[in-house]
Design an enzyme around this catalytic site. Structure first.
Site, PDB file in Angstrom:
ATOM      1  N   SER A  23       0.568  -1.445  -0.263  1.00  0.00           N
ATOM      2  CA  SER A  23      -0.008  -0.136  -0.297  1.00  0.00           C
ATOM      3  C   SER A  23       0.491   1.472  -0.011  1.00  0.00           C
ATOM      4  O   SER A  23       0.585   2.231  -0.337  1.00  0.00           O
ATOM      5  CB  SER A  23      -1.166  -0.249   1.246  1.00  0.00           C
ATOM      6  OG  SER A  23      -1.776  -0.837   0.735  1.00  0.00           O
ATOM      7  N   THR A  68      -6.108  -2.788   7.817  1.00  0.00           N
ATOM      8  CA  THR A  68      -5.171  -3.906   6.990  1.00  0.00           C
ATOM      9  C   THR A  68      -5.995  -5.669   8.089  1.00  0.00           C
ATOM     10  O   THR A  68      -6.443  -4.929   9.899  1.00  0.00           O
ATOM     11  CB  THR A  68      -5.429  -4.146   6.712  1.00  0.00           C
ATOM     12  OG1 THR A  68      -5.101  -5.566   5.535  1.00  0.00           O
ATOM     13  CG2 THR A  68      -2.771  -4.228   7.562  1.00  0.00           C
ATOM     14  N   LYS A  72      -9.762  -4.909  10.998  1.00  0.00           N
ATOM     15  CA  LYS A  72     -11.448  -4.896  10.302  1.00  0.00           C
ATOM     16  C   LYS A  72     -12.223  -4.237  10.634  1.00  0.00           C
ATOM     17  O   LYS A  72     -12.910  -3.947  10.572  1.00  0.00           O
ATOM     18  CB  LYS A  72     -11.199  -5.554   8.755  1.00  0.00           C
ATOM     19  CG  LYS A  72     -10.064  -5.013   8.113  1.00  0.00           C
ATOM     20  CD  LYS A  72     -10.623  -4.887   6.608  1.00  0.00           C
ATOM     21  CE  LYS A  72      -9.593  -5.276   5.659  1.00  0.00           C
ATOM     22  NZ  LYS A  72      -9.445  -6.034   3.966  1.00  0.00           N
ATOM     23  N   ASN A  93     -12.154  -1.027   6.035  1.00  0.00           N
ATOM     24  CA  ASN A  93     -10.887  -1.022   4.947  1.00  0.00           C
ATOM     25  C   ASN A  93     -10.200   0.549   4.991  1.00  0.00           C
ATOM     26  O   ASN A  93      -9.056   0.906   4.584  1.00  0.00           O
ATOM     27  CB  ASN A  93     -10.649  -1.393   4.179  1.00  0.00           C
ATOM     28  CG  ASN A  93     -11.169  -0.710   2.916  1.00  0.00           C
ATOM     29  OD1 ASN A  93     -12.020  -0.605   2.995  1.00  0.00           O
ATOM     30  ND2 ASN A  93     -10.557  -0.965   1.768  1.00  0.00           N
ATOM     31  N   ASP A 109     -13.047  -2.436  -0.297  1.00  0.00           N
ATOM     32  CA  ASP A 109     -12.863  -3.860  -1.421  1.00  0.00           C
ATOM     33  C   ASP A 109     -13.480  -4.360  -2.024  1.00  0.00           C
ATOM     34  O   ASP A 109     -13.460  -4.354  -3.498  1.00  0.00           O
ATOM     35  CB  ASP A 109     -12.155  -4.876   0.057  1.00  0.00           C
ATOM     36  CG  ASP A 109     -11.409  -4.307   0.948  1.00  0.00           C
ATOM     37  OD1 ASP A 109     -10.232  -3.754   0.596  1.00  0.00           O
ATOM     38  OD2 ASP A 109     -11.748  -4.540   2.141  1.00  0.00           O
ATOM     39  N   ALA A 134     -15.340 -17.713   2.407  1.00  0.00           N
ATOM     40  CA  ALA A 134     -16.502 -17.276   2.959  1.00  0.00           C
ATOM     41  C   ALA A 134     -16.137 -16.755   4.194  1.00  0.00           C
ATOM     42  O   ALA A 134     -16.557 -16.204   5.437  1.00  0.00           O
ATOM     43  CB  ALA A 134     -17.478 -19.294   3.460  1.00  0.00           C
ATOM     44  N   ALA A 137     -12.635 -11.746   2.660  1.00  0.00           N
ATOM     45  CA  ALA A 137     -12.850 -10.878   1.281  1.00  0.00           C
ATOM     46  C   ALA A 137     -13.680 -12.032   0.207  1.00  0.00           C
ATOM     47  O   ALA A 137     -14.358 -11.163   0.107  1.00  0.00           O
ATOM     48  CB  ALA A 137     -11.273 -12.072   1.116  1.00  0.00           C
ATOM     49  N   LEU A 231      -7.845 -13.451  -5.232  1.00  0.00           N
ATOM     50  CA  LEU A 231      -7.480 -12.251  -5.410  1.00  0.00           C
ATOM     51  C   LEU A 231      -6.314 -12.511  -3.883  1.00  0.00           C
ATOM     52  O   LEU A 231      -6.055 -11.139  -3.994  1.00  0.00           O
ATOM     53  CB  LEU A 231      -8.414 -12.584  -3.708  1.00  0.00           C
ATOM     54  CG  LEU A 231      -9.653 -11.413  -4.088  1.00  0.00           C
ATOM     55  CD1 LEU A 231     -10.281 -12.218  -5.241  1.00  0.00           C
ATOM     56  CD2 LEU A 231     -10.911 -12.149  -2.695  1.00  0.00           C
ATOM     57  N   GLY A 254      -4.964 -10.871  -8.123  1.00  0.00           N
ATOM     58  CA  GLY A 254      -5.792  -9.680  -6.680  1.00  0.00           C
ATOM     59  C   GLY A 254      -4.553  -8.499  -6.544  1.00  0.00           C
ATOM     60  O   GLY A 254      -5.292  -7.682  -5.994  1.00  0.00           O
TER      61      GLY A 254
HETATM   62  P1  ATR Z   1     -10.194 -13.103   5.012  1.00  0.00           P
HETATM   63  O1  ATR Z   1      -9.989 -12.503   5.539  1.00  0.00           O
HETATM   64  O2  ATR Z   1      -8.579 -13.137   4.348  1.00  0.00           O
HETATM   65  O3  ATR Z   1     -11.412 -14.215   4.094  1.00  0.00           O
HETATM   66  P2  ATR Z   1     -10.669 -15.354   6.555  1.00  0.00           P
HETATM   67  O4  ATR Z   1     -11.828 -14.898   6.855  1.00  0.00           O
HETATM   68  O5  ATR Z   1      -9.417 -16.159   7.653  1.00  0.00           O
HETATM   69  O6  ATR Z   1      -9.409 -14.346   6.091  1.00  0.00           O
HETATM   70  O7  ATR Z   1     -10.897 -16.681   5.707  1.00  0.00           O
HETATM   71  C1  ATR Z   1      -9.860 -17.702   5.078  1.00  0.00           C
HETATM   72  C2  ATR Z   1     -10.871 -18.478   3.948  1.00  0.00           C
HETATM   73  O8  ATR Z   1     -10.086 -19.888   3.266  1.00  0.00           O
HETATM   74  C3  ATR Z   1     -12.066 -19.383   5.012  1.00  0.00           C
HETATM   75  O9  ATR Z   1     -12.739 -19.552   3.431  1.00  0.00           O
HETATM   76  C4  ATR Z   1     -11.523 -20.490   5.105  1.00  0.00           C
HETATM   77  O10 ATR Z   1     -11.748 -21.348   4.958  1.00  0.00           O
HETATM   78  P3  ATR Z   1     -12.790 -22.356   5.767  1.00  0.00           P
HETATM   79  O11 ATR Z   1     -14.327 -21.134   6.675  1.00  0.00           O
HETATM   80  O12 ATR Z   1     -12.831 -23.273   5.987  1.00  0.00           O
HETATM   81  O13 ATR Z   1     -11.627 -22.027   7.236  1.00  0.00           O
HETATM   82  C5  ATR Z   1     -10.399 -20.648   3.831  1.00  0.00           C
HETATM   83  N1  ATR Z   1      -9.675 -21.615   4.011  1.00  0.00           N
HETATM   84  C6  ATR Z   1      -8.047 -21.233   4.743  1.00  0.00           C
HETATM   85  N2  ATR Z   1      -7.434 -22.460   4.583  1.00  0.00           N
HETATM   86  C7  ATR Z   1      -7.922 -23.549   3.733  1.00  0.00           C
HETATM   87  C8  ATR Z   1      -7.374 -25.023   3.719  1.00  0.00           C
HETATM   88  N3  ATR Z   1      -6.280 -25.286   3.833  1.00  0.00           N
HETATM   89  N4  ATR Z   1      -8.431 -25.569   2.673  1.00  0.00           N
HETATM   90  C9  ATR Z   1      -9.767 -24.662   2.075  1.00  0.00           C
HETATM   91  N5  ATR Z   1      -9.976 -23.623   2.906  1.00  0.00           N
HETATM   92  C10 ATR Z   1      -9.459 -23.101   3.150  1.00  0.00           C
END
Ligand code: ATR
Length: 292
Positions: A23, A68, A72, A93, A109, A134, A137, A231, A254
């Site tokens: 940034s 960040t 957030k 953000n 975002d 989910a 992001a 992303l 991203g």
């Molecule tokens: P951000 O705010 O960057 O989106 P987050 O809220 O921690 O970060 O979300 C991470 C995402 O990556 C989630 O969808 C997570 O899936 P879960 O909800 O099942 O935890 C997904 N993710 C992270 N590591 C993963 C992995 N090894 N396999 C599949 N999905 C993964």
């Protein structure tokens, strides 16, 4: 030579970590390009001190902040006022400090994501979309897509309950958009990908300790009519985008979302109406030097 004096406005980023953030490089490049009297800095702020940091920044006369990970959601709770998107996402953000000293929270975002789609010529209206993830992001991506009225969004997540929660939160915003939820382990995900015009990786799989991994393991479900978006911007391309490219899909990294959300934040702080599109190619090159 950069001129800094008492009239120079200070803006910056709070997060933990902020080392390695793109940034400052992005914002100071845009500030110079637009000939603005601003400078952008990165401030490492630990969990538990977010409120003090924001209040302190306000007292110092700082013009605004980016926020960040992991702050957030906490930041959203500290604002006097939230934009509609920040309220819907429960995440901020971008912060501005009004002349009366009030804290206003925004979320750029989702706009960065939508603008980057449009920049590549992808028009989401009526299109079938699939989003992996989910978390925060993914929420910004789904929120942004919904506003563009696609015909369908499938949210695919390892933890299906989190995808269902996200869909419920977004449901009220999306009359006419078919919102579906699937577990990553579902046997029909390959078919769902094949039938999508846009496939987005909004998980953290493919960067850092999972750099060698990809959320979808085969290129056999991608095709040349699709746009495939990751992303993640480090590495660029990710293993996920390499698979999509093997299948002839158009791909976006991203970096485009990062650039465009940043330029939207700069608009909020400066109240300058500029067109970010023409800066993106040069900024991509400029930032790739730092990503390596
Ligand atoms: P951000 O705010 O960057 O989106 P987050 O809220 O921690 O970060 O979300 C991470 C995402 O990556 C989630 O969808 C997570 O899936 P879960 O909800 O099942 O935890 C997904 N993710 C992270 N590591 C993963 C992995 N090894 N396999 C599949 N999905 C993964």
């Amino acid at each position: 030579m950069v001129k800094i004096d008492t009239s120079t406005e200070v803006i910056g980023l709070i997060g933990d970590p902020v080392e390695g953030s793109l940034s400052p490089r992005l914002q100071n490049w845009a500030i110079d390009r637009l000939d603005l009297d601003y400078r952008y800095f990165a401030f490492p702020v630990k969990k538990g001190t977010v409120e003090e940091a924001i209040v302190g920044a306000n007292s110092l006369g700082i013009k605004g902040l980016n926020v960040t990970a992991p702050h957030k959601k906490v930041a959203a709770k500290k604002m006097d006022e939230l934009s509609g998107a920040a309220k819907s996402l429960g995440a901020v953000n971008t912060i501005t400090f009004t002349d009366e000293g009030k804290l206003k929270g925004y979320n750029t975002d989702w706009k960065g994501f939508v603008n980057s789609l449009k920049l590549t010529g992808f028009e989401p209206r009526g299109k079938r979309c699939l989003v992996f993830g989910a978390g925060g992001a993914a929420a910004a991506v789904v929120f942004g897509l919904i506003r563009e009225a696609p015909s369908r969004i499938v949210i695919v997540n390892r933890t299906e309950a989190k995808a269902a929660k996200l869909a419920r939160e977004m449901e009220g915003l999306s009359p006419g958009v078919d919102l579906e939820v699937r577990p990553l382990s579902g046997t029909d995900i390959g078919k769902k990908i094949e039938r999508s015009d846009l496939v987005v990786n909004a998980t953290s799989v493919g960067t850092g300790s999972t750099e060698a991994e990809t959320i979808w393991k085969t290129d056999s479900n991608f095709n040349p009519d699709q746009l495939v978006y990751d992303l993640i911007y480090n590495p660029d391309p990710t293993e996920f985008l390499k698979l999509a490219r093997n299948a002839g899909s158009k791909t976006v990294s991203g970096l485009d979302m990062l650039i465009l959300q940043g330029l939207e934040s700069l608009k909020v702080w400066t109240e300058e109406e500029f067109n970010p599109g023409p800066m993106v190619d040069e900024l991509r090159d400029h930032l790739r030097q730092q990503v390596g």
